[in-house]
Design a protein around this motif. Structure first.
Motif, PDB file in Angstrom:
ATOM      1  N   LEU A  74      41.803  45.385  33.498  1.00 42.91           N
ATOM      2  CA  LEU A  74      41.615  46.550  34.378  1.00 42.91           C
ATOM      3  C   LEU A  74      41.238  46.124  35.789  1.00 42.91           C
ATOM      4  CD1 LEU A  74      39.753  49.057  32.020  1.00 42.91           C
ATOM      5  CD2 LEU A  74      42.117  49.184  32.814  1.00 42.91           C
ATOM      6  N   ASP A  75      40.386  45.094  35.891  1.00 41.36           N
ATOM      7  CA  ASP A  75      39.985  44.593  37.218  1.00 41.36           C
ATOM      8  C   ASP A  75      41.198  44.054  37.980  1.00 41.36           C
ATOM      9  OD1 ASP A  75      37.371  45.271  36.787  1.00 41.36           O
ATOM     10  OD2 ASP A  75      36.714  43.253  36.236  1.00 41.36           O
ATOM     11  N   ILE A  76      42.072  43.354  37.259  1.00 43.49           N
ATOM     12  CA  ILE A  76      43.277  42.811  37.895  1.00 43.49           C
ATOM     13  C   ILE A  76      44.184  43.949  38.360  1.00 43.49           C
ATOM     14  CG2 ILE A  76      45.428  41.556  37.451  1.00 43.49           C
ATOM     15  CD1 ILE A  76      43.777  39.718  35.600  1.00 43.49           C
ATOM     16  N   LEU A  77      44.371  44.958  37.505  1.00 45.20           N
ATOM     17  CA  LEU A  77      45.192  46.111  37.881  1.00 45.20           C
ATOM     18  C   LEU A  77      44.640  46.812  39.119  1.00 45.20           C
ATOM     19  CD1 LEU A  77      45.910  47.686  34.376  1.00 45.20           C
ATOM     20  CD2 LEU A  77      47.604  46.700  35.917  1.00 45.20           C
ATOM     21  N   GLU A  78      43.319  46.984  39.150  1.00 43.09           N
ATOM     22  CA  GLU A  78      42.689  47.635  40.295  1.00 43.09           C
ATOM     23  C   GLU A  78      42.817  46.790  41.555  1.00 43.09           C
ATOM     24  OE1 GLU A  78      39.232  50.434  38.351  1.00 43.09           O
ATOM     25  OE2 GLU A  78      38.786  48.332  38.643  1.00 43.09           O
ATOM     26  N   ALA A  79      42.656  45.468  41.399  1.00 46.64           N
ATOM     27  CA  ALA A  79      42.770  44.581  42.549  1.00 46.64           C
ATOM     28  C   ALA A  79      44.191  44.599  43.112  1.00 46.64           C
ATOM     29  CB  ALA A  79      42.378  43.157  42.149  1.00 46.64           C
ATOM     30  N   GLU A  80      45.184  44.592  42.209  1.00 47.09           N
ATOM     31  CA  GLU A  80      46.575  44.635  42.664  1.00 47.09           C
ATOM     32  C   GLU A  80      46.877  45.952  43.369  1.00 47.09           C
ATOM     33  OE1 GLU A  80      48.890  43.994  39.183  1.00 47.09           O
ATOM     34  OE2 GLU A  80      48.733  41.794  39.277  1.00 47.09           O
ATOM     35  N   THR A  81      46.362  47.036  42.791  1.00 43.54           N
ATOM     36  CA  THR A  81      46.570  48.347  43.411  1.00 43.54           C
ATOM     37  C   THR A  81      45.960  48.400  44.801  1.00 43.54           C
ATOM     38  OG1 THR A  81      46.616  49.431  41.258  1.00 43.54           O
ATOM     39  CG2 THR A  81      46.143  50.818  43.160  1.00 43.54           C
ATOM     40  N   LYS A  82      44.735  47.882  44.925  1.00 45.27           N
ATOM     41  CA  LYS A  82      44.055  47.895  46.224  1.00 45.27           C
ATOM     42  C   LYS A  82      44.819  47.057  47.242  1.00 45.27           C
ATOM     43  CE  LYS A  82      39.550  47.427  48.417  1.00 45.27           C
ATOM     44  NZ  LYS A  82      40.089  46.837  49.642  1.00 45.27           N
ATOM     45  N   LEU A  83      45.349  45.916  46.770  1.00 40.70           N
ATOM     46  CA  LEU A  83      46.113  45.052  47.659  1.00 40.70           C
ATOM     47  C   LEU A  83      47.334  45.790  48.208  1.00 40.70           C
ATOM     48  CD1 LEU A  83      46.562  42.183  48.821  1.00 40.70           C
ATOM     49  CD2 LEU A  83      47.885  41.673  46.759  1.00 40.70           C
ATOM     50  N   HIS A  84      48.039  46.487  47.327  1.00 40.35           N
ATOM     51  CA  HIS A  84      49.201  47.253  47.764  1.00 40.35           C
ATOM     52  C   HIS A  84      48.798  48.401  48.683  1.00 40.35           C
ATOM     53  CE1 HIS A  84      52.410  45.362  45.488  1.00 40.35           C
ATOM     54  NE2 HIS A  84      51.646  45.338  44.418  1.00 40.35           N
ATOM     55  N   GLN A  85      47.696  49.056  48.326  1.00 36.17           N
ATOM     56  CA  GLN A  85      47.234  50.180  49.138  1.00 36.17           C
ATOM     57  C   GLN A  85      46.851  49.742  50.545  1.00 36.17           C
ATOM     58  OE1 GLN A  85      44.106  51.696  46.657  1.00 36.17           O
ATOM     59  NE2 GLN A  85      45.437  53.159  45.628  1.00 36.17           N
ATOM     60  N   ASP A  86      46.261  48.539  50.626  1.00 37.15           N
ATOM     61  CA  ASP A  86      45.847  48.029  51.935  1.00 37.15           C
ATOM     62  C   ASP A  86      47.043  47.657  52.811  1.00 37.15           C
ATOM     63  OD1 ASP A  86      43.228  48.373  51.253  1.00 37.15           O
ATOM     64  OD2 ASP A  86      42.875  46.283  50.706  1.00 37.15           O
ATOM     65  N   SER A  87      48.147  47.281  52.157  1.00 37.47           N
ATOM     66  CA  SER A  87      49.297  46.807  52.939  1.00 37.47           C
ATOM     67  C   SER A  87      50.350  47.894  53.172  1.00 37.47           C
ATOM     68  CB  SER A  87      49.964  45.618  52.219  1.00 37.47           C
ATOM     69  OG  SER A  87      50.425  46.017  50.941  1.00 37.47           O
TER      70      SER A  87
END
Length: 297
Positions: A74-87
């Motif tokens: 779940l942490d990885i999924l959230e981190a990936e989502t945040k990365l995409h959201q930031d870019s």
């Protein structure tokens, strides 16, 4: 395969209960799942499952290890989502199909929370109890209840378990008292969906209880909202999905009865269904991660 795949394999086996089902969920062969599990156990120096030719049983070490593994994913999924959201900015239309029973309960508020976080998204909600054609109907995601499996074009991700409850209002009990049992309703009325043949699990439940529904005093509705409104209007005892009446139960507006039958009433799994070929869309990646963080067990 990567160490991350070890975690995914372990979690899939725990949640789905077998190597064969985990393989189908992960879209790899059962032999590959078995090999990944063996390599994972070897690298950890711990046995996660006891195996026999008849069953696969998680060990105490596996049970204590599972929550941490789940959180890692779940942490990885959230981190990936945040990365995409930031870019990138998430925008466009999100088409979602739900069964009618989920018009009430937490699912729509959770979807609304996601939309509020991404104001450039527009939402297209549709309600159907059938398994829609996601490609033909241009649906991004469908929430469905029951037992689903992946296909060549569809992925069905299990989220949470939910079950039917027999419920009445407090004022109904004040007026009519508590029924003796489901098989002996006397002057009470049971409120059911009509027809019943759409629910195999409910038909099996009545059969195990040696109850013939048509022999009971009944009110019927061809829509789940009709069942809900009839219960709220004190017309009788309704069989309602616990996920759809959480607010009413918490507020004391509905009261579960026949507690001795709770473990026997039908249970269903809520699935998030989506197309295999929609892995790269930013809005879809973000939505999947968000729903899993809010609704997965």
């Amino acid at each position: 395969m990567s160490k991350l795949m070890h975690y995914q394999v372990f979690i899939a086996i725990v949640e789905l209960g077998s190597i064969a089902k985990a393989a189908l969920h992960l879209n790899i062969t059962p032999a590959a799942v078995s090999k990944q599990l063996a390599n994972f156990e070897q690298s950890l120096g711990v046995t996660l499952f006891n195996r026999s030719h008849k069953k696969l049983e998680i060990t105490a070490s596996g049970e204590s290890f599972y929550p941490a593994c789940k959180q890692i994913i779940l942490d990885i999924l959230e981190a990936e989502t945040k990365l995409h959201q930031d870019s990138q900015e998430i925008q466009g239309k999100l088409a979602i199909s739900l069964p009618k029973v989920l018009a009430r309960g937490p699912v729509i508020p959770i979807i609304a929370d996601f939309i509020k976080q991404h104001p450039k998204l527009t939402l297209d909600l549709s309600f159907s109890d059938d398994l829609v054609n996601l490609h033909q109907d241009k649906i991004d995601f469908a929430f469905r209840l029951g037992e689903l499996s992946n296909s060549s074009s569809i992925i069905a991700t299990p989220l949470i378990k939910t079950q039917l409850l027999a419920c009445v209002t407090p004022s109904y009990l004040d007026q009519f008292g508590k029924p003796e049992s489901l098989s002996n309703l006397a002057h009470h009325r049971l409120i059911l969906m009509s027809p019943l043949n759409g629910s195999r699990a409910l038909k099996q439940f009545f059969k195990k209880q040696n109850i013939k529904p048509d022999s009971l005093p009944l009110h019927r509705s061809d829509d789940i909202e009709g069942v809900y409104q009839s219960v709220m209007a004190n017309l009788g005892i309704g069989l309602l999905l616990d996920l759809s009446i959480q607010t009413e139960i918490s507020a004391g507006e509905l009261l579960p009865i026949f507690s001795e039958l709770k473990s026997q009433l039908p249970q269903k799994t809520l699935y998030l269904v989506f197309k295999k070929d929609q892995q790269s869309s930013l809005k879809q990646i973000a939505f999947k991660a968000y729903i899993r963080s809010r609704l997965e067990n």
